[in-house]
Design a protein around this motif. Structure first.
Motif, PDB file in Angstrom:
ATOM      1  N   ASP A  32      -6.492  -4.620   8.957  1.00 33.58           N
ATOM      2  CA  ASP A  32      -5.360  -3.688   9.030  1.00 33.58           C
ATOM      3  C   ASP A  32      -4.133  -4.406   8.457  1.00 33.58           C
ATOM      4  OD1 ASP A  32      -4.946  -0.945  10.943  1.00 33.58           O
ATOM      5  OD2 ASP A  32      -3.091  -1.968  10.341  1.00 33.58           O
ATOM      6  N   ILE A  63       0.848   1.562  11.116  1.00 29.24           N
ATOM      7  CA  ILE A  63       1.298   1.819  12.490  1.00 29.24           C
ATOM      8  C   ILE A  63       1.795   0.527  13.104  1.00 29.24           C
ATOM      9  CG2 ILE A  63       0.400   2.230  14.824  1.00 29.24           C
ATOM     10  CD1 ILE A  63      -0.946   4.638  13.880  1.00 29.24           C
ATOM     11  N   ALA A 104      -7.071  -1.350   2.691  1.00 26.41           N
ATOM     12  CA  ALA A 104      -8.318  -0.690   2.313  1.00 26.41           C
ATOM     13  C   ALA A 104      -8.508  -0.678   0.794  1.00 26.41           C
ATOM     14  CB  ALA A 104      -8.309   0.739   2.846  1.00 26.41           C
ATOM     15  N   GLU A 105      -7.410  -0.574   0.050  1.00 20.12           N
ATOM     16  CA  GLU A 105      -7.509  -0.456  -1.410  1.00 20.12           C
ATOM     17  C   GLU A 105      -7.881  -1.777  -2.077  1.00 20.12           C
ATOM     18  OE1 GLU A 105      -4.975   0.274   0.711  1.00 20.12           O
ATOM     19  OE2 GLU A 105      -3.403   1.297  -0.404  1.00 20.12           O
ATOM     20  N   GLN A 112       0.737   4.511   5.096  1.00 20.11           N
ATOM     21  CA  GLN A 112       1.710   4.353   6.175  1.00 20.11           C
ATOM     22  C   GLN A 112       1.026   3.594   7.302  1.00 20.11           C
ATOM     23  OE1 GLN A 112       4.913   5.590   5.774  1.00 20.11           O
ATOM     24  NE2 GLN A 112       4.174   6.043   3.719  1.00 20.11           N
ATOM     25  N   GLY A 143      -8.902  -0.464   8.529  1.00 19.99           N
ATOM     26  CA  GLY A 143      -7.792   0.237   9.201  1.00 19.99           C
ATOM     27  C   GLY A 143      -8.063   0.261  10.691  1.00 19.99           C
ATOM     28  N   TYR A 168       0.624   3.185  20.541  1.00 19.64           N
ATOM     29  CA  TYR A 168      -0.496   3.864  19.877  1.00 19.64           C
ATOM     30  C   TYR A 168      -1.659   4.046  20.851  1.00 19.64           C
ATOM     31  CZ  TYR A 168      -4.359   5.029  16.898  1.00 19.64           C
ATOM     32  OH  TYR A 168      -5.459   5.667  16.371  1.00 19.64           O
ATOM     33  N   LEU A 222      -3.511   7.249   3.927  1.00 26.10           N
ATOM     34  CA  LEU A 222      -3.374   6.906   2.506  1.00 26.10           C
ATOM     35  C   LEU A 222      -2.993   8.145   1.702  1.00 26.10           C
ATOM     36  CD1 LEU A 222      -6.609   4.774   1.935  1.00 26.10           C
ATOM     37  CD2 LEU A 222      -4.342   4.011   2.656  1.00 26.10           C
ATOM     38  N   SER A 260     -12.121   4.606  11.000  1.00 26.66           N
ATOM     39  CA  SER A 260     -11.789   5.784  11.806  1.00 26.66           C
ATOM     40  C   SER A 260     -10.296   6.058  11.763  1.00 26.66           C
ATOM     41  CB  SER A 260     -12.233   5.580  13.263  1.00 26.66           C
ATOM     42  OG  SER A 260     -11.570   4.479  13.842  1.00 26.66           O
ATOM     43  N   LEU A 261      -9.944   7.300  11.514  1.00 27.56           N
ATOM     44  CA  LEU A 261      -8.563   7.782  11.578  1.00 27.56           C
ATOM     45  C   LEU A 261      -7.629   7.018  10.650  1.00 27.56           C
ATOM     46  CD1 LEU A 261      -8.327   8.229  15.476  1.00 27.56           C
ATOM     47  CD2 LEU A 261      -8.752  10.000  13.776  1.00 27.56           C
ATOM     48  N   THR A 265       0.839  -1.194   0.000  1.00 22.79           N
ATOM     49  CA  THR A 265       0.000   0.000   0.000  1.00 22.79           C
ATOM     50  C   THR A 265       0.873   1.243   0.000  1.00 22.79           C
ATOM     51  OG1 THR A 265      -1.517   1.306   1.343  1.00 22.79           O
ATOM     52  CG2 THR A 265      -0.210  -0.314   2.511  1.00 22.79           C
TER      53      THR A 265
HETATM   54  C1  LIG Z   1      -4.352   6.187  13.235  1.00 14.57           C
HETATM   55  S1  LIG Z   1      -4.598   4.470  13.066  1.00 14.57           S
HETATM   56  C2  LIG Z   1      -6.325   4.323  13.410  1.00 14.57           C
HETATM   57  C3  LIG Z   1      -6.646   3.012  14.025  1.00 14.57           C
HETATM   58  C4  LIG Z   1      -8.092   2.853  14.490  1.00 14.57           C
HETATM   59  N1  LIG Z   1      -9.014   2.848  13.374  1.00 14.57           N
HETATM   60  C5  LIG Z   1      -8.469   3.938  15.476  1.00 14.57           C
HETATM   61  O1  LIG Z   1      -9.378   4.716  15.197  1.00 14.57           O
HETATM   62  O2  LIG Z   1      -7.823   3.976  16.537  1.00 14.57           O
HETATM   63  C6  LIG Z   1      -4.540   4.197  11.314  1.00 14.57           C
HETATM   64  C7  LIG Z   1      -4.497   2.732  10.953  1.00 14.57           C
HETATM   65  O3  LIG Z   1      -4.599   2.628   9.519  1.00 14.57           O
HETATM   66  C8  LIG Z   1      -3.780   1.553   9.152  1.00 14.57           C
HETATM   67  N2  LIG Z   1      -3.486   1.632   7.707  1.00 14.57           N
HETATM   68  C9  LIG Z   1      -2.485   2.273   7.078  1.00 14.57           C
HETATM   69  N3  LIG Z   1      -2.557   2.065   5.752  1.00 14.57           N
HETATM   70  C10 LIG Z   1      -3.642   1.277   5.548  1.00 14.57           C
HETATM   71  C11 LIG Z   1      -4.244   0.697   4.388  1.00 14.57           C
HETATM   72  N4  LIG Z   1      -3.736   0.894   3.180  1.00 14.57           N
HETATM   73  N5  LIG Z   1      -5.353  -0.063   4.552  1.00 14.57           N
HETATM   74  C12 LIG Z   1      -5.875  -0.268   5.786  1.00 14.57           C
HETATM   75  N6  LIG Z   1      -5.339   0.241   6.908  1.00 14.57           N
HETATM   76  C13 LIG Z   1      -4.245   1.002   6.806  1.00 14.57           C
HETATM   77  C14 LIG Z   1      -2.559   1.675  10.032  1.00 14.57           C
HETATM   78  O4  LIG Z   1      -1.802   0.484  10.122  1.00 14.57           O
HETATM   79  C15 LIG Z   1      -3.200   2.054  11.352  1.00 14.57           C
HETATM   80  O5  LIG Z   1      -3.471   0.940  12.160  1.00 14.57           O
END
Ligand SMILES: C[S@@+](CC[C@H](N)C(=O)[O-])C[C@H]1O[C@@H](n2cnc3c(N)ncnc32)[C@H](O)[C@@H]1O
Length: 221
Positions: free
Chosen positions: A85, A20, A111-112, A18, A61, A26, A133, A127-128, A15
């Motif tokens: 995730d 986590i 997600a993609e 980025q 995610g 976190y 992306l 969320s978040l 992807t």
């Molecule tokens: C800020 S965290 C939010 C986690 C959770 N949804 C929350 O609200 O606490 C963002 C999450 O998106 C994930 N992420 C990053 N790129 C992603 C992708 N291409 N598809 C799905 N998840 C992804 C990261 O690994 C991370 O766990």
């Protein structure tokens, strides 16, 4: 390690986003960021999905599973929720936290290209995640969420709303990096509309959340 890199700095070859790592760190960051309101905010987000007991829900995610678990409470064991995730570390944390709730599971994916059949879910939430992306990939992710929903199914997107006060916004940027400082949450609504969703509504939750609710048009199953 500076916080910005910790939050947005781990690349995944599948992807442009980025991911986590460090689920425990976190969690600590999330607790501080929401200043004691995290549970309230995420319980409200779970309600805003429109999920009901017995529904099948997907959390895209999902990170450490905070929203996933709130959704598990709403759909009850008559339904099911899956958190997706790409980060093995946060998924391990989420699985530990699920603590025997068998209707709440976590799986690797992006997600993609969601690991979901067409129309598999009643509710899709995220969320978040979208600010992780690249902007040109976000439409693809929202299209995937729509594909995974059944006709009549409901979408909830929530993301970080930067402070309007410029001093506070710069502070956010200094601590977390430019991604959150400039997060263009006003583009979420057009993104969702362009993906073909209907009944689009938006709102804010104190302190940092902007959300979009929408429906995949079509006869409910
Ligand atoms: C800020 S965290 C939010 C986690 C959770 N949804 C929350 O609200 O606490 C963002 C999450 O998106 C994930 N992420 C990053 N790129 C992603 C992708 N291409 N598809 C799905 N998840 C992804 C990261 O690994 C991370 O766990």
């Amino acid at each position: 390690m500076e916080l910005a890199r910790f939050l947005h700095g781990t690349a995944d070859s599948r992807t442009g986003g980025q991911t986590i790592r460090h689920g425990r760190a976190y969690e600590a960051f999330g607790t501080v960021l929401f200043g004691g309101r995290r549970r309230h905010v995420f319980t409200r987000l779970a309600e805003l999905t429109g999920a009901r007991p017995g529904d099948r829900a997907l959390d895209v995610g999902c990170g450490t599973g905070y929203l996933t678990l709130r959704l598990a409470d709403v759909v009850t064991s008559a339904g099911s929720v899956i958190g997706v995730d790409p980060s093995a570390d946060v998924l391990a944390h989420a699985r530990r936290r699920a603590n025997g709730r068998t209707h709440c599971t976590f799986t690797d994916g992006i997600a993609e290209n969601l690991p979901a059949a067409d129309g598999e879910f009643d509710v899709v939430a995220s969320s978040l995640m979208l600010h992780h992306l690249p902007e040109d990939v976000r439409a693809r992710a929202v299209a995937e969420m729509r594909r995974a929903l059944r006709p009549g199914g409901r979408l909830l997107l929530a993301d970080f709303r930067p402070p309007t006060n410029s001093v506070a916004r710069h502070l956010v940027g200094a601590v977390t990096g430019p991604v959150m400082e400039r997060n263009p949450v006003h583009l979420l609504r057009p993104l969702v509309e362009q993906a073909g969703f209907t009944e689009v509504r938006t709102g804010d939750l104190h302190p940092w959340i902007h959300y979009v609710q929408a429906v995949k048009a079509g006869p409910a199953a």
